[in-house]
Enzyme design. Sequence first.
Site, PDB file in Angstrom:
ATOM      1  N   SER A 172       0.821  -1.198   0.000  1.00  0.00           N
ATOM      2  CA  SER A 172       0.000   0.000   0.000  1.00  0.00           C
ATOM      3  C   SER A 172       0.868   1.267   0.000  1.00  0.00           C
ATOM      4  O   SER A 172       1.649   1.470  -0.924  1.00  0.00           O
ATOM      5  CB  SER A 172      -0.951  -0.041   1.203  1.00  0.00           C
ATOM      6  OG  SER A 172      -1.956   0.938   1.085  1.00  0.00           O
ATOM      7  N   ASP A 216      -0.199  -4.173  -3.954  1.00  0.00           N
ATOM      8  CA  ASP A 216      -1.343  -3.280  -4.134  1.00  0.00           C
ATOM      9  C   ASP A 216      -0.972  -1.835  -3.776  1.00  0.00           C
ATOM     10  O   ASP A 216      -1.488  -1.274  -2.808  1.00  0.00           O
ATOM     11  CB  ASP A 216      -2.547  -3.744  -3.313  1.00  0.00           C
ATOM     12  CG  ASP A 216      -3.871  -3.406  -4.011  1.00  0.00           C
ATOM     13  OD1 ASP A 216      -3.902  -3.398  -5.255  1.00  0.00           O
ATOM     14  OD2 ASP A 216      -4.867  -3.151  -3.314  1.00  0.00           O
ATOM     15  N   HIS A 233      -7.547  -5.575  -0.553  1.00  0.00           N
ATOM     16  CA  HIS A 233      -6.272  -4.841  -0.471  1.00  0.00           C
ATOM     17  C   HIS A 233      -5.220  -5.673   0.253  1.00  0.00           C
ATOM     18  O   HIS A 233      -4.073  -5.782  -0.187  1.00  0.00           O
ATOM     19  CB  HIS A 233      -6.533  -3.531   0.271  1.00  0.00           C
ATOM     20  CG  HIS A 233      -5.433  -2.525   0.191  1.00  0.00           C
ATOM     21  ND1 HIS A 233      -4.809  -2.173  -0.988  1.00  0.00           N
ATOM     22  CD2 HIS A 233      -4.850  -1.762   1.166  1.00  0.00           C
ATOM     23  CE1 HIS A 233      -3.901  -1.228  -0.741  1.00  0.00           C
ATOM     24  NE2 HIS A 233      -3.902  -0.981   0.550  1.00  0.00           N
TER      25      HIS A 233
END
Length: 341
Positions: free
Chosen positions: A184, A208, A273
Amino acid sequence: MKTIWLLTFCALAASVCAIPESERENGENGWYIPRPDGSFFWMDKDDAELRLQQLEMQETRALTTTPVKFYLFTKSNPTKGTKITATSKSITKSNFNANNPTRVIIHGWTQSSSSGMNKNIRDAWLSNGDYNVIVVDWARARSIEYASSVVAVPTVGTKVANMINYLVSDHGLRLDTLYVIGHSLGAHVAGYTGKNTNGQVHTIIGLDPALPLFSYNKPNKRLNSEDAFYVESIQTNGGMLGFLKPIGKGAFYPNGGKTQPGCVMDVTGACSHGRSVTYYAEAVSQNNFGTMKCGDYEAAVNKECGSTYSSVRMGADSNAYMVSGDFYVPVNSKAPYGNIN
């Protein structure tokens, strides 16, 4: 002055001045910004970029410190990390071994060094052999305001790069056996790490990479495919919390890259996610994610890449030397998520 005032007002009261919901394109003309409770609020692109500029100015004026800590795990201390600093005493007293490859793991927003993602990826690599696994803890990831964490990303990446540069220059770490792995916001920290090392990082794995407040058309301000010899992105919540357009030289789209099977009622996207981390840890330990080569990322998203498996496996250690392009990845709804033995 009137324009600046209006933009500032809109940034503070986004719901009043925002683009109508029917016209919003996340990542294009604005972003849905996450809150710690899992909810989102919309900010138009101009308003959001003004807010980032304001925060960057505050950082500069206040000379805000951005603490970054490093914890080393090896086969000799696989579960209890040794805190290390860029000093000869610290490194020589630790189990750091320059003869072994090094893996650096960087968490995302609201997380810390004790978050499960670090344990899962650490254990996966240590199950494969002798590695220096360095887990990064950056406290600004725990800022209540997401934008404040975003603004800290370049500084954190530079500090991680400084530690790597020290280990290279004074303790023999080899960049050609180094992976930097980020989830992330941590994926973008990894990008800034690659931008600031004295030499080229071998591989960056972006799990991600975060979409909110990052623009695809500004590659120098996010993780991009030039930040290492090889950059691989595993994209599992594209268009919401993560990017949908390809980030890595090798871009992998499990289940098409938007949502993941088994993530029931995943309204916030958090489950999908996080699956990027789960898949990667499994890929490292089992090398079991078969892929189909696609003509472009849109084919991957639409699952229009045929039914013939390629020779490429997502997350494979050999990908740096053979992989380029976009790949569709079939996945299961529960572990084992990969479907190739």
